[in-house]
Design an enzyme around this catalytic site. Structure first.
Site, short mmCIF file in Angstrom:
data_model
loop_
_atom_site.label_atom_id
_atom_site.label_comp_id
_atom_site.label_asym_id
_atom_site.label_seq_id
_atom_site.Cartn_x
_atom_site.Cartn_y
_atom_site.Cartn_z
N TYR A 179 0.73 -1.13 -0.01
CA TYR A 179 -0.09 -0.06 0.19
C TYR A 179 1.46 1.18 -0.38
O TYR A 179 1.87 1.30 0.49
CB TYR A 179 -0.74 0.16 1.27
CG TYR A 179 -2.25 -0.66 1.49
CD1 TYR A 179 -2.74 -1.48 0.08
CD2 TYR A 179 -2.74 -1.48 2.40
CE1 TYR A 179 -3.63 -2.23 0.20
CE2 TYR A 179 -4.04 -1.81 2.11
CZ TYR A 179 -4.30 -2.66 1.30
OH TYR A 179 -5.58 -3.14 1.06
N GLU A 180 0.68 2.30 -0.85
CA GLU A 180 0.68 3.81 -1.17
C GLU A 180 2.51 3.25 -1.27
O GLU A 180 3.81 4.16 -0.81
CB GLU A 180 1.01 4.16 0.47
CG GLU A 180 -0.79 4.79 0.93
CD GLU A 180 -1.06 5.88 -0.20
OE1 GLU A 180 -0.12 6.64 -1.05
OE2 GLU A 180 -2.15 5.88 -0.59
N GLY A 181 3.26 2.20 -2.32
CA GLY A 181 4.18 2.57 -2.37
C GLY A 181 5.65 1.55 -1.54
O GLY A 181 4.92 0.37 -0.27
#
Length: 234
Positions: A179-181
């Site tokens: 998530y998110e990178g």
């Protein structure tokens, strides 16, 4: 939605706007959107210690009631009394407290950053906060997912039963590492930031408080090396 009309005044147009002609335009600094994404990375840090604490609550309690192998008196010992079990669970328990402290600090930084942006349009914290959250997101989520697996294995065959709660916990938390990178990229971004700060420190430049320790990098490195040597001798 199909053939649903939303009035323009109900479209939450604080940082982006659609005029009556249907033309899209942005409002304010585009970095505001990135500041919101930072909040999500911070939530992942909180989710990490919560998931790990959940797993350790199960594993430690199980290890306190599960007995195996009798001692000289004929009484079976608690699994947690064995050093191998302690070596698995106690460092993870300590890491959970450390992650909690770190994510709380990151949360305060994130909140301060948003206040600065909203009240003064001050984006001066963005670079340092970005590097901090990249590091915490990467390290905390990796530590948590690996720790959940160790906690599950420490409960033996019972840990793989759906009744233990480990299966659903591991499944729910697994996406956090991407998530998110991706965590590898997140860690590299933090490393690049630290190397940049180290170069600045060696040239006598100004540093943020959170990386001021880099000014005495050689001393810090020697202390860490000394601690590692002493730990290996125990």
């Amino acid at each position: 939605f199909d053939k649903v009309r939303i009035p323009r005044e109900n479209m939450l147009m604080k940082y982006a706007k659609v005029n009556k002609a249907g033309e899209f335009s942005r409002r304010g600094n585009e970095k505001v959107g990135y500041a919101v994404m930072m909040q999500i990375r911070n939530h992942i840090g909180f989710g990490s210690w919560k998931a790990l604490s959940h797993a350790l609550t199960i594993a430690v309690r199980y290890s306190l009631v599960r007995t195996q192998f009798a001692d000289e008196s004929g009484v079976e010992k608690k699994v947690l009394d064995y050093q191998t079990q302690q070596n698995k669970l106690l460092p993870l328990l300590a890491a959970t407290y450390a992650i909690h402290a770190g994510s709380s600090k990151a949360a305060r930084m994130t909140a301060e950053n948003l206040v600065r942006i909203q009240q003064k349009e001050d984006f001066s914290m963005m670079k340092d906060l970005h590097a901090t959250l990249c590091g915490t997101k990467s390290f905390y989520s990796t530590e948590a997912i690996d720790g959940i697996q160790v906690a599950r294995q420490s409960c033996g065959g019972h840990g793989f039963s759906s009744y233990s709660g480990f299966s659903s916990l591991y499944k729910e938390f697994s996406p956090y590492v991407t998530y998110e990178g991706d965590n590898t990229i997140m860690a590299l971004q933090t490393a690049r930031y630290l190397l940049s700060c180290l170069q600045k420190a060696r040239k006598g430049g100004k540093l943020q408080d959170n990386v001021e320790y880099l000014r005495n990098f050689n001393e810090t490195l020697s202390i860490q090396q000394c601690l590692i040597t002493k730990t290996s001798q125990l």
